[in-house]
Every structure is written in C-alpha cells, then in structure tokens.
Design a protein around this motif. Structure first.
Motif, PDB file in Angstrom:
ATOM      1  N   PHE A 175       0.844  -1.189   0.000  1.00 46.82           N
ATOM      2  CA  PHE A 175       0.000   0.000   0.000  1.00 46.82           C
ATOM      3  C   PHE A 175       0.883   1.244   0.000  1.00 46.82           C
ATOM      4  CE2 PHE A 175      -2.898  -3.208   1.124  1.00 46.82           C
ATOM      5  CZ  PHE A 175      -4.192  -2.735   0.991  1.00 46.82           C
ATOM      6  N   GLY A 176       0.753   2.056  -1.050  1.00 51.49           N
ATOM      7  CA  GLY A 176       1.487   3.306  -1.122  1.00 51.49           C
ATOM      8  C   GLY A 176       0.761   4.416  -0.381  1.00 51.49           C
ATOM      9  N   ALA A 177       1.324   5.623  -0.434  1.00 47.63           N
ATOM     10  CA  ALA A 177       0.800   6.752   0.343  1.00 47.63           C
ATOM     11  C   ALA A 177      -0.165   7.613  -0.468  1.00 47.63           C
ATOM     12  CB  ALA A 177       1.950   7.599   0.864  1.00 47.63           C
ATOM     13  N   ARG A 178      -0.914   7.003  -1.356  1.00 50.79           N
ATOM     14  CA  ARG A 178      -1.880   7.755  -2.140  1.00 50.79           C
ATOM     15  C   ARG A 178      -3.099   8.106  -1.288  1.00 50.79           C
ATOM     16  NH1 ARG A 178      -5.367   5.659  -7.429  1.00 50.79           N
ATOM     17  NH2 ARG A 178      -6.553   7.585  -7.706  1.00 50.79           N
ATOM     18  N   GLU A 179      -3.562   9.359  -1.405  1.00 51.80           N
ATOM     19  CA  GLU A 179      -4.766   9.808  -0.712  1.00 51.80           C
ATOM     20  C   GLU A 179      -5.561  10.727  -1.630  1.00 51.80           C
ATOM     21  OE1 GLU A 179      -4.354  10.323   3.969  1.00 51.80           O
ATOM     22  OE2 GLU A 179      -2.728  11.354   2.934  1.00 51.80           O
ATOM     23  N   TRP A 199     -11.105   8.524  18.415  1.00 48.69           N
ATOM     24  CA  TRP A 199      -9.925   8.479  17.559  1.00 48.69           C
ATOM     25  C   TRP A 199     -10.260   8.917  16.137  1.00 48.69           C
ATOM     26  CZ3 TRP A 199     -11.502   3.571  19.718  1.00 48.69           C
ATOM     27  CH2 TRP A 199     -10.958   3.320  20.974  1.00 48.69           C
ATOM     28  N   GLN A 200      -9.291   9.489  15.482  1.00 46.76           N
ATOM     29  CA  GLN A 200      -9.424   9.779  14.061  1.00 46.76           C
ATOM     30  C   GLN A 200      -8.939   8.574  13.257  1.00 46.76           C
ATOM     31  OE1 GLN A 200      -7.170  13.437  13.438  1.00 46.76           O
ATOM     32  NE2 GLN A 200      -9.081  14.561  13.185  1.00 46.76           N
ATOM     33  N   GLN A 201      -9.587   8.331  12.133  1.00 48.37           N
ATOM     34  CA  GLN A 201      -9.169   7.210  11.297  1.00 48.37           C
ATOM     35  C   GLN A 201      -7.734   7.385  10.801  1.00 48.37           C
ATOM     36  OE1 GLN A 201     -11.728   5.769   8.240  1.00 48.37           O
ATOM     37  NE2 GLN A 201     -13.596   5.947   9.454  1.00 48.37           N
ATOM     38  N   SER A 202      -7.291   8.628  10.648  1.00 45.62           N
ATOM     39  CA  SER A 202      -5.940   8.883  10.143  1.00 45.62           C
ATOM     40  C   SER A 202      -4.853   8.378  11.085  1.00 45.62           C
ATOM     41  CB  SER A 202      -5.741  10.380   9.905  1.00 45.62           C
ATOM     42  OG  SER A 202      -5.902  11.106  11.115  1.00 45.62           O
ATOM     43  N   LYS A 203      -5.200   8.073  12.341  1.00 40.30           N
ATOM     44  CA  LYS A 203      -4.217   7.592  13.303  1.00 40.30           C
ATOM     45  C   LYS A 203      -3.878   6.118  13.096  1.00 40.30           C
ATOM     46  CE  LYS A 203      -3.983  11.535  15.467  1.00 40.30           C
ATOM     47  NZ  LYS A 203      -2.754  12.370  15.377  1.00 40.30           N
ATOM     48  N   PHE A 204      -4.669   5.420  12.286  1.00 39.43           N
ATOM     49  CA  PHE A 204      -4.468   3.987  12.061  1.00 39.43           C
ATOM     50  C   PHE A 204      -4.080   3.770  10.601  1.00 39.43           C
ATOM     51  CE2 PHE A 204      -7.516   4.533  15.454  1.00 39.43           C
ATOM     52  CZ  PHE A 204      -7.120   3.621  16.418  1.00 39.43           C
ATOM     53  N   ILE A 205      -2.916   3.181  10.361  1.00 41.06           N
ATOM     54  CA  ILE A 205      -2.472   3.030   8.977  1.00 41.06           C
ATOM     55  C   ILE A 205      -3.385   2.104   8.183  1.00 41.06           C
ATOM     56  CG2 ILE A 205      -0.071   3.532   9.524  1.00 41.06           C
ATOM     57  CD1 ILE A 205       0.554   0.598   9.364  1.00 41.06           C
ATOM     58  N   THR A 206      -4.053   1.177   8.860  1.00 41.04           N
ATOM     59  CA  THR A 206      -4.948   0.266   8.147  1.00 41.04           C
ATOM     60  C   THR A 206      -6.228   0.962   7.694  1.00 41.04           C
ATOM     61  OG1 THR A 206      -5.753  -0.441  10.320  1.00 41.04           O
ATOM     62  CG2 THR A 206      -4.130  -1.849   9.223  1.00 41.04           C
ATOM     63  N   ARG A 208      -6.077   4.657   7.174  1.00 39.72           N
ATOM     64  CA  ARG A 208      -5.663   5.833   6.408  1.00 39.72           C
ATOM     65  C   ARG A 208      -5.277   5.483   4.975  1.00 39.72           C
ATOM     66  NH1 ARG A 208      -0.722  10.159   7.722  1.00 39.72           N
ATOM     67  NH2 ARG A 208      -1.048  11.410   5.819  1.00 39.72           N
ATOM     68  N   TRP A 209      -4.526   4.400   4.801  1.00 41.33           N
ATOM     69  CA  TRP A 209      -4.013   4.062   3.469  1.00 41.33           C
ATOM     70  C   TRP A 209      -4.885   2.976   2.847  1.00 41.33           C
ATOM     71  CZ3 TRP A 209      -1.187   8.012   2.883  1.00 41.33           C
ATOM     72  CH2 TRP A 209      -0.358   8.486   3.896  1.00 41.33           C
ATOM     73  N   ASN A 210      -5.548   3.317   1.750  1.00 37.46           N
ATOM     74  CA  ASN A 210      -6.538   2.425   1.148  1.00 37.46           C
ATOM     75  C   ASN A 210      -6.253   2.084  -0.312  1.00 37.46           C
ATOM     76  OD1 ASN A 210      -8.370   2.367   3.475  1.00 37.46           O
ATOM     77  ND2 ASN A 210      -8.697   4.531   3.009  1.00 37.46           N
ATOM     78  N   TRP A 211      -5.070   2.462  -0.799  1.00 41.89           N
ATOM     79  CA  TRP A 211      -4.738   2.202  -2.196  1.00 41.89           C
ATOM     80  C   TRP A 211      -3.469   1.356  -2.258  1.00 41.89           C
ATOM     81  CZ3 TRP A 211      -8.010   3.907  -6.023  1.00 41.89           C
ATOM     82  CH2 TRP A 211      -8.975   4.851  -5.634  1.00 41.89           C
ATOM     83  N   ARG A 212      -3.554   0.267  -2.997  1.00 38.26           N
ATOM     84  CA  ARG A 212      -2.413  -0.633  -3.124  1.00 38.26           C
ATOM     85  C   ARG A 212      -2.031  -0.801  -4.588  1.00 38.26           C
ATOM     86  NH1 ARG A 212      -4.151  -5.440  -5.182  1.00 38.26           N
ATOM     87  NH2 ARG A 212      -6.317  -6.052  -4.800  1.00 38.26           N
ATOM     88  N   ILE A 213      -0.852  -1.358  -4.797  1.00 39.83           N
ATOM     89  CA  ILE A 213      -0.418  -1.696  -6.149  1.00 39.83           C
ATOM     90  C   ILE A 213      -1.236  -2.897  -6.617  1.00 39.83           C
ATOM     91  CG2 ILE A 213       1.523  -2.486  -7.551  1.00 39.83           C
ATOM     92  CD1 ILE A 213       3.372  -0.966  -5.666  1.00 39.83           C
ATOM     93  N   PRO A 214      -1.887  -2.809  -7.774  1.00 48.06           N
ATOM     94  CA  PRO A 214      -2.751  -3.906  -8.227  1.00 48.06           C
ATOM     95  C   PRO A 214      -1.952  -5.127  -8.665  1.00 48.06           C
ATOM     96  CG  PRO A 214      -2.584  -2.228  -9.920  1.00 48.06           C
ATOM     97  CD  PRO A 214      -1.863  -1.684  -8.716  1.00 48.06           C
ATOM     98  N   GLY A 215      -2.672  -6.225  -8.861  1.00 49.51           N
ATOM     99  CA  GLY A 215      -2.030  -7.444  -9.333  1.00 49.51           C
ATOM    100  C   GLY A 215      -2.046  -8.534  -8.286  1.00 49.51           C
ATOM    101  N   ASP A 216      -1.199  -9.529  -8.499  1.00 47.31           N
ATOM    102  CA  ASP A 216      -1.187 -10.727  -7.661  1.00 47.31           C
ATOM    103  C   ASP A 216      -0.243 -10.627  -6.479  1.00 47.31           C
ATOM    104  OD1 ASP A 216      -3.018 -12.684  -8.126  1.00 47.31           O
ATOM    105  OD2 ASP A 216      -1.939 -13.578  -9.787  1.00 47.31           O
ATOM    106  N   GLY A 217       0.162  -9.440  -6.125  1.00 55.26           N
ATOM    107  CA  GLY A 217       1.099  -9.269  -5.020  1.00 55.26           C
ATOM    108  C   GLY A 217       2.377  -8.640  -5.530  1.00 55.26           C
ATOM    109  N   THR A 218       2.991  -7.797  -4.713  1.00 54.32           N
ATOM    110  CA  THR A 218       4.136  -7.013  -5.158  1.00 54.32           C
ATOM    111  C   THR A 218       5.466  -7.547  -4.645  1.00 54.32           C
ATOM    112  OG1 THR A 218       3.631  -5.562  -3.298  1.00 54.32           O
ATOM    113  CG2 THR A 218       2.863  -4.873  -5.463  1.00 54.32           C
ATOM    114  N   ALA A 219       5.455  -8.607  -3.887  1.00 48.12           N
ATOM    115  CA  ALA A 219       6.703  -9.155  -3.354  1.00 48.12           C
ATOM    116  C   ALA A 219       6.488 -10.621  -3.013  1.00 48.12           C
ATOM    117  CB  ALA A 219       7.134  -8.378  -2.109  1.00 48.12           C
ATOM    118  N   MET A 220       7.579 -11.302  -2.676  1.00 45.63           N
ATOM    119  CA  MET A 220       7.461 -12.694  -2.258  1.00 45.63           C
ATOM    120  C   MET A 220       6.510 -12.805  -1.077  1.00 45.63           C
ATOM    121  SD  MET A 220      11.352 -14.164  -2.434  1.00 45.63           S
ATOM    122  CE  MET A 220      10.824 -15.808  -1.919  1.00 45.63           C
TER     123      MET A 220
END
Length: 346
Positions: A175-179, A199-206, A208-220
């Motif tokens: 998950f990158g830092a796209r917002e 609490w604000q949602q921005s305090k939790f990385i799960t 705050r960050w909702n955009w990931r690199i698409p596909g079947d996974g970006t690493a082993m």
C-alpha cells in the motif's frame, strides 16, 4: 503470544505499549535481543559498523533466520500453540476477501479434486478427526470468518490441500501513500463502521491508506505454520531451517511464496506509511539502502491505483470485544510519535 525481536539499533522499546496488554493478562510477551538470539555470536555496534555491506547483509539474515527458528522451538516447547506466523510490524495478515472462497482455496466441488500442489502431512488424520470433508456450500463467507477459524476449518475438515497443509502460504500487497480528497475527509472522521469513537481514522495506517499496487502481489509471500505438525528435531535442526518467506523449509515449499493472490486463503497488507515513516528507516541488506528514497516513495504512491479497504472493520470489533474504556486505555497515543507522547505526558 508474542515474541518480539527489535532492531538492535532501536533507541526505544515497544514494552511501554505492550505492558498495557501484559498487565491486563491479554497477551504473553517476550522481547529477545541479539544476545538472546545469537549468544556469543552477537556483534557490538562497533563490530557491526566495521563490516562491509555484504557482511552486514549476511549477519542481518543470519540473525533473522535464527530468531525465527528459536521462536518456533520455544513456542513448540510450550505445547499450547498451533498456528504461528513471523512478520514485520508494518505487515497485517487477514482473511483474503478479494476472491470467492471456491477460487481462493480450490475446494473440492462435485467430486473434482482441488489443484493445490502441497499435500497435508497428516491429511488422513484430518479426515478421520472430522468424519468427512466439508462441502463447499457449508463454508462461511470470508467476510464472516476469523483467520484462525479459517485455518482450523481447513486443518480439521481437510477441505483443501492448500488449507490443510501444515504451512499455509499467502501473498503480500503493498500500500502506497496515495490519498484522494475523499480519503482525507474520511481519515478525519472519528466514526468506525458506524461506531462513534475518540480516535481519528488517520491515526491507524490500516484505515488511512486504502490504495495498493494492483495485481497478484508485489513481493514474495510468506507463510503461517501449524506447530502441532512440526517435528523439531527434523524441521528445525539448524539456523538454515527458516527464513521469512519459507518459515520452516521442510514443510513450506518454495513455490508457495509466489502463490497467486486469488489462490491464497490469507493475504498480507504491507503499509509503507507516509514519507517521513518511509524515509526514516534504513535497511541493512545490500542494495536496499538506496530503495528508501523519495523516488521510490513516489513510485509506490503513483502505482497504488487499486482501492482496497478489506482491512477495515477490526477496530469496531476490538472495541466490542474489550469494551470502550479498556480500548481507550490500550490505544492511548495511537498514531503519535514516541517523542510526541512523551511531551504530552509531561
């Protein structure tokens, strides 16, 4: 149960936070430093800094592998744990909600055998325990099953050789830092799954960050192992027995690290955080130091184009489980830096 191995160069300890849980009897924690892991082979800061990059890489990986091996041995000796996983603090393991259950774990349907390649070490025993394999229609949806329930279902019912294996592999999503503007507005909200909180949602990385690199996974990928089916004298004989992508090599085939995400019953979310968090850490592995650059950060951010909120939902469940008062105490200072918390307490 948690065994934690901090970076030897760390200036702070996680125990200040973990003690909130241990003092309430919620979790049993051990922190192992390099001396506990390596004994006399542990290096001082001076000796480590005197090494060349290749030597530092070898030392890092050797310490990592030995830590994992000793963790498995310790937990196996305690005799009360089954599923165990080893991963970093910015990685979160959840049931895979991206696919239908039949596709994700290739359950036997209408007599057609599944296509998974690694059979269970004790598949016959698993069938004997449960009577007959579960039918596909009897599976709960992934939205309504916990990770442990899913693993136990596979182990006991032998519904799929992927799930009934003593080592269940999974892929990772970065998950990158796209917002977007909508994301920023939502991150300022204090409502989680319809539940008002402090609490604000921005305090939790799960959240705050909702955009990931698409596909079947970006690493082993990595894996989670069932210690009840591990033979310590065979499977954990030496420091080469384990690594992060094959937790126990004798039962975790190399191919599982590259399993397609839609075939993984579990999936791991890897959050790189904001620019400060990403750039703050270095990496002892050869060639990895140059990856923590602004160029890499922006590249990950640009490529994170798949919206994915499947990690949401845990906080409201956590509050319902422990109660709002206890949750407030346990999550005090969430999302704040160590120094910010120290200043606030003065």
């Amino acid at each position: 149960r948690l065994i934690f191995h901090p970076d030897p160069r760390a200036k702070t300890s996680p125990m200040e936070i973990l003690e909130r849980y241990t003092s309430r009897g919620m979790i049993d924690v051990d922190i192992w430093n390099a001396t506990v892991v390596l004994g006399d082979a542990a290096l001082s800061d001076e000796r480590y800094e005197a090494m060349n990059p290749k030597q530092q890489t070898d030392y890092f990986r050797g310490r990592q592998q030995e830590f994992m091996r000793k963790c498995f041995l310790q937990l196996h000796s305690e005799g009360k744990w089954t599923w165990v996983t080893a991963h970093d603090i910015d990685e979160y393991l959840i049931p895979n909600q991206h696919v239908q259950a039949e596709e994700a774990i290739r359950i036997e349907v209408n007599g057609a055998a599944d296509e998974a390649t690694h059979p269970s070490r004790s598949s016959e025993a698993a069938i004997a325990e449960s009577g007959t394999p579960a039918a596909a229609g009897s599976l709960p949806t992934f939205e309504h099953i916990t990770m442990i329930e899913l693993l136990e279902l596979g182990r006991q019912a032998n519904i799929s050789s992927t799930l009934s294996s003593p080592c269940v592999g999974f892929r990772r999503f970065l998950f990158g830092a796209r917002e977007t503007e909508e994301d920023i507005a939502a991150s300022n909200s204090t409502v989680f799954e319809g539940m008002p909180t402090a609490w604000q949602q921005s305090k939790f990385i799960t959240y705050r960050w909702n955009w990931r690199i698409p596909g079947d996974g970006t690493a082993m990928g990595k894996g989670i192992v069932d210690l009840s089916r591990v033979r310590p004298d065979v499977d954990l004989a030496n420091f080469r027995s384990s690594n992060p992508h094959r937790p126990i090599k004798t039962i975790c085939p190399a191919a599982q690290a590259w399993r397609r995400a839609r075939e993984s019953p579990l999936v791991m979310h890897h959050y790189i955080g904001d620019q400060q968090q990403f750039m703050f850490r270095d990496d002892p592995r050869t060639g990895m130091k140059v990856t923590r650059t602004i160029e890499t950060f922006e590249k990950n951010k640009k490529e994170s184009t798949a919206l994915d909120k499947s990690a949401h939902g845990w906080l409201s469940g956590f509050v319902k489980d422990v109660g709002l008062e206890r949750a407030t105490a346990l999550l005090e200072g969430v999302g704040e830096s160590y120094h910010t918390q120290r200043r606030r307490r003065r």
